[in-house]
Design a protein around this motif. Sequence first.
Motif, PDB file in Angstrom:
ATOM      1  N   PRO A   5       0.876  -1.151  -0.040  1.00 51.49           N
ATOM      2  CA  PRO A   5      -0.131   0.136  -0.106  1.00 51.49           C
ATOM      3  C   PRO A   5       0.589   1.293  -0.127  1.00 51.49           C
ATOM      4  CG  PRO A   5       0.070  -0.981   2.352  1.00 51.49           C
ATOM      5  CD  PRO A   5       0.796  -1.833   1.210  1.00 51.49           C
ATOM      6  N   THR A   6       0.305   2.253  -0.373  1.00 46.06           N
ATOM      7  CA  THR A   6       0.973   3.424  -0.493  1.00 46.06           C
ATOM      8  C   THR A   6       1.545   3.993   0.958  1.00 46.06           C
ATOM      9  OG1 THR A   6      -0.901   4.750  -0.153  1.00 46.06           O
ATOM     10  CG2 THR A   6      -0.361   4.487  -2.226  1.00 46.06           C
ATOM     11  N   GLU A  29      16.076   0.219   1.069  1.00 48.05           N
ATOM     12  CA  GLU A  29      15.003  -0.138   0.577  1.00 48.05           C
ATOM     13  C   GLU A  29      13.967   0.884   0.461  1.00 48.05           C
ATOM     14  OE1 GLU A  29      12.981  -3.947   2.161  1.00 48.05           O
ATOM     15  OE2 GLU A  29      14.607  -3.912   3.887  1.00 48.05           O
ATOM     16  N   ALA A  30      13.928   1.862   1.526  1.00 43.63           N
ATOM     17  CA  ALA A  30      13.137   3.228   1.318  1.00 43.63           C
ATOM     18  C   ALA A  30      13.444   3.874   0.145  1.00 43.63           C
ATOM     19  CB  ALA A  30      13.350   3.875   2.414  1.00 43.63           C
ATOM     20  N   ALA A  31      14.617   3.812  -0.338  1.00 38.26           N
ATOM     21  CA  ALA A  31      14.849   4.477  -1.786  1.00 38.26           C
ATOM     22  C   ALA A  31      14.087   3.996  -2.762  1.00 38.26           C
ATOM     23  CB  ALA A  31      16.641   4.374  -1.911  1.00 38.26           C
ATOM     24  N   GLY A  48       9.628   5.091   4.563  1.00 41.75           N
ATOM     25  CA  GLY A  48       8.871   5.230   3.588  1.00 41.75           C
ATOM     26  C   GLY A  48       7.780   6.154   4.015  1.00 41.75           C
ATOM     27  N   ARG A  49       7.217   6.485   5.218  1.00 39.01           N
ATOM     28  CA  ARG A  49       5.979   6.910   5.678  1.00 39.01           C
ATOM     29  C   ARG A  49       6.267   8.425   5.853  1.00 39.01           C
ATOM     30  NH1 ARG A  49       3.956   2.362   9.756  1.00 39.01           N
ATOM     31  NH2 ARG A  49       2.938   0.994   8.407  1.00 39.01           N
ATOM     32  N   LEU A  50       7.759   8.800   5.807  1.00 36.26           N
ATOM     33  CA  LEU A  50       8.040  10.187   5.819  1.00 36.26           C
ATOM     34  C   LEU A  50       7.504  11.111   4.749  1.00 36.26           C
ATOM     35  CD1 LEU A  50      11.600   9.803   7.338  1.00 36.26           C
ATOM     36  CD2 LEU A  50       9.621  10.235   8.560  1.00 36.26           C
ATOM     37  N   PRO A  51       7.418  12.346   4.877  1.00 34.72           N
ATOM     38  CA  PRO A  51       6.749  13.231   3.804  1.00 34.72           C
ATOM     39  C   PRO A  51       8.106  13.092   2.796  1.00 34.72           C
ATOM     40  CG  PRO A  51       6.855  14.514   5.846  1.00 34.72           C
ATOM     41  CD  PRO A  51       7.223  12.996   6.380  1.00 34.72           C
TER      42      PRO A  51
END
Length: 434
Positions: A12-13, A77-79, A235-238
């Motif tokens: 999910p986003t 991973e977040a990238a 990943g949930r950061l702005p």
Amino acid sequence: MTDRAAAPRSRPTPAASGRGRRSPWLRLLLPLGIVAAIAAQGVAWRLSGVDLAPAVGILCFGLAIVAAAFALAWAGEAAELDISGGLAVGLLAIIAILPEYAIDLYFAFSAGSDPSQAPYAAANMTGSNRLLLGFGWPFLLLVAFLVFRGRRARRRPTDPDVVTRPFAIALPRDNRVELGLLAIASALTLVIALTGRIHVLLGVVLLALFVWYLVRVARTESEEPELVGVARDLGRLPVAARRTVVVAIFVLSAVVILLLAEPFAHSLVSGGRVLGIDDFLLVQWLAPLASEAPEFVIAVLFVVRGRAATGLGILLASKVNQWTALVGTLPIAHAVGGGGWALPLDGRQTEEFVLTAAQTLLGVAMLLSLRFDWRWATVLFALFAATFVFPSTEARWLVSASYAALALVLLLARLPRLAHQAREHRKSVANRPE
């Protein structure tokens, strides 16, 4: 560390998945704070110029490298949320093997001017490769089995990537790219055993294979990555904040690893001599435990979340990176450090290369059917453990022969079926409407 090109995933986003939960900044504070503190103590000792006792140096510098490696894995991973295509594949592939690069290339570079360092140049590489296959793959299958039993006992949906008769992890067809590359690279490394050296020309060929691999997997379609743990909170950061934090983690972690590679390597060698332990074994096994720990943890997390094929694909892709890019850069680093056009290997290192290549061929043969079942996992672990129980030269050659013989038997047994599948696949492609 990880290379995510091997297995597409969906998620999910970040905005949707973060609803109703506390701020990701608060969730990131503890893990990033712990990692920063552990890494900072290693850097502080390095910059202080204090000559630590070997055992203390191994602990302090090794823990700092592990901490930095975990941070790199999370940021890598977040990238994936912000970088797509070949750039993401290339970046993550380099991240996957940065700790091994730092330690291995330091020894290879040093061997150019100090031949006494040459015996250690390939030690970490062979150790990390055999650790991935001999321990990592079987351990992942064991975790998948325990997760499967637990989900079935609670009557919850089980992992679609596992089969039960016999219990195995099923891989997607795309992973045959990695298997083919591993087979080619293992065959090429036989030149090392025959010549007792790693020539720069061989290194260039292996690096070319690695580049081809990156281009090949960059063309495959992939979905949004499924992030877990700390990477999910990143990943949930702005968007702007996430990119800033990810870049900062990349830079700082890479600096820590490169800065501490030399004192950690020196501590390993000195520690072996002081403690009466074979320093070659310390470089070969303790250093890979430090550098491979984050990758193992992330692969296990995917298995626990019901994505066993993704977890095994992570370790398979990392094996490709190490067996091509890492081996290929060793003779180049040696030449840059003042050595000749080939990195010389002694008898012990040659044995280790043969053993690693033979194990790789067996691993490839096992996965030709795109299934990794418990019977072959047991064989793989038993042969891996045998080299510790029986550490003699004769035992290493015997285990190498066992790997090669089993690989040959599996290959001959599965070739007819593979040929049939290849013909059916070509027919389906030819008959597919445009």
